[in-house]
Design a protein around this motif. Structure first.
Motif: not given
Length: 387
Positions: A95-124
């Motif tokens: 399970p730990p290695k599975f979670w690491i694989r999912r973190i590396l696949r999902i988290w970077p783009l997901y958190y970029f979208c969270v940042l975009f939605g809460f910070v950049l979108f209101p600014f634009l």
């Protein structure tokens, strides 16, 4: 073997063997279905009142969110298949290695979208003279509970954030699933599968609120579980594998016919009567999983999506396509409005849609090559099975 060839280990051969070449095409069409469901926006009353517009927007693509159901089914199938294969190879899953694989696949783009939605979108939005009015709670999005935020507070102001509920559900599933596969012998996996599906049906029976039905984890998880059941049967039942392998052309035609009927008439057929609505997701998921299985294993297919090279190539960047498609649509709407080319029906239905899709593909390719790929390369270090 020539003297310069390196011997290939059994493990490397296994890695190369387990690649479902038609799934990338399915992924792209899942995205395209959702994209078209969200397209064709206009406030022009003469266009909105058009019969052609209503047919395209509502009748033809109004059920396009079935693409999300398909994403869920596909995830359940692929993750379960690979975890069972890992268990067979290594004796147990990690399970730990599975979670690491999912973190590396999902988290970077997901958190970029969270940042975009809460910070950049209101600014634009303020840059274009509009008022930002974000009601979403960042805590829910930071902790992959976005679906519950929408249930409690409604859709967020940022359309980018409004897409993340499905990724949140998948991440919740990814946290649970390796524990399930770890805890049960392969031949006993039917126990949690049946339990989850029955629990999901009971939950929908007692929670008929549309938003809860659509995006609550206990409602949606049956989609993934149907995919998981199919993967489990492929692994454990030679009779089931042979059945799928030998599907006749009339059988296959019937599967696609059912899908078309559901795509066009899901609301009146499966959602308007309470007793049937409870089983709606189950019926849809079963039809979708048979399309997946037919594409993957059937020897009598009318076509294989892997033959569509461009479509399969775009399927590789589907995660970005899904996350960025509202950005692409909004940019296209802004351009056509600025140039005054959004006042005719064909411009809304064709021009804006093609432009939005092209922009989405461009952004997603840049994201994949210059951002996501770095993390995907790291992910391979924690993989037992890859392409």
């Amino acid at each position: 073997m020539s003297g310069t060839d390196k011997p290939v280990s059994a493990h490397e051969q296994m890695k190369k063997r387990i690649f479902f070449q038609n799934l990338d095409g399915i992924r792209f069409f899942c995205f395209l279905s959702v994209f078209l469901c969200h397209s064709f926006y206009t406030e022009n009353p003469s266009i909105v009142g058009s019969g052609i517009y209503h047919f395209i927007k509502i009748t033809l693509f109004g059920n396009g969110n079935i693409g999300v159901n398909a994403f869920f089914v596909l995830s359940g199938f692929l993750i379960t298949y690979l975890l069972i294969e890992e268990k067979k190879i290594n004796g147990q899953v990690s399970p730990p290695k599975f979670w690491i694989r999912r973190i590396l696949r999902i988290w970077p783009l997901y958190y970029f979208c969270v940042l975009f939605g809460f910070v950049l979108f209101p600014f634009l939005k303020q840059m274009f003279g509009q008022t930002a009015n974000e009601s979403a709670n960042p805590i829910y999005y930071l902790t992959f509970l976005a679906n519950f935020d929408i249930i409690h507070h409604g859709l967020p102001d940022s359309s980018t954030l409004g897409l993340l509920w499905s990724i949140a559900i998948e991440e919740q599933f990814y946290f649970l699933w390796p524990i399930v596969i770890y805890s049960f012998p392969v031949n006993r996996l039917w126990i949690p599968f049946v339990t989850i599906i029955l629990s999901s049906l009971i939950f929908r029976a007692f929670n008929p609120v549309p938003v809860v039905y659509e995006i609550h984890t206990l409602s949606a998880i049956s989609d993934m579980t149907i995919g998981a059941v199919a993967a489990w049967l492929i692994h454990t039942s030679s009779g089931f594998r042979e059945f799928v392998k030998n599907l006749t052309k009339p059988n296959i035609a019937f599967i696609y016919f059912l899908f078309i009927v559901i795509y066009l008439f899901r609301l009146p057929l499966l959602k308007e009567i309470f007793a049937i609505r409870i089983f709606d997701r189950l019926i849809v998921s079963i039809v979708l999983v048979f399309i997946l299985l037919e594409q993957t294993y059937s020897e009598n297919s009318f076509f294989k999506l892997s033959n569509l090279k461009t479509i399969s190539g775009l399927g590789v960047i589907t995660y970005g396509l899904y996350c960025f498609h509202f950005v692409g649509i909004l940019i296209a709407l802004t351009i056509t409005r600025l140039f005054g080319i959004n006042n005719h029906l064909w411009q809304v239905l064709v021009l804006e849609t093609i432009l939005g899709l092209a922009i989405t593909i461009g952004i997603s390719k840049l994201s994949y090559v210059y951002f996501e790929k770095y993390f995907l390369n790291l992910k391979e270090k924690f993989s037992f099975i890859t392409k």
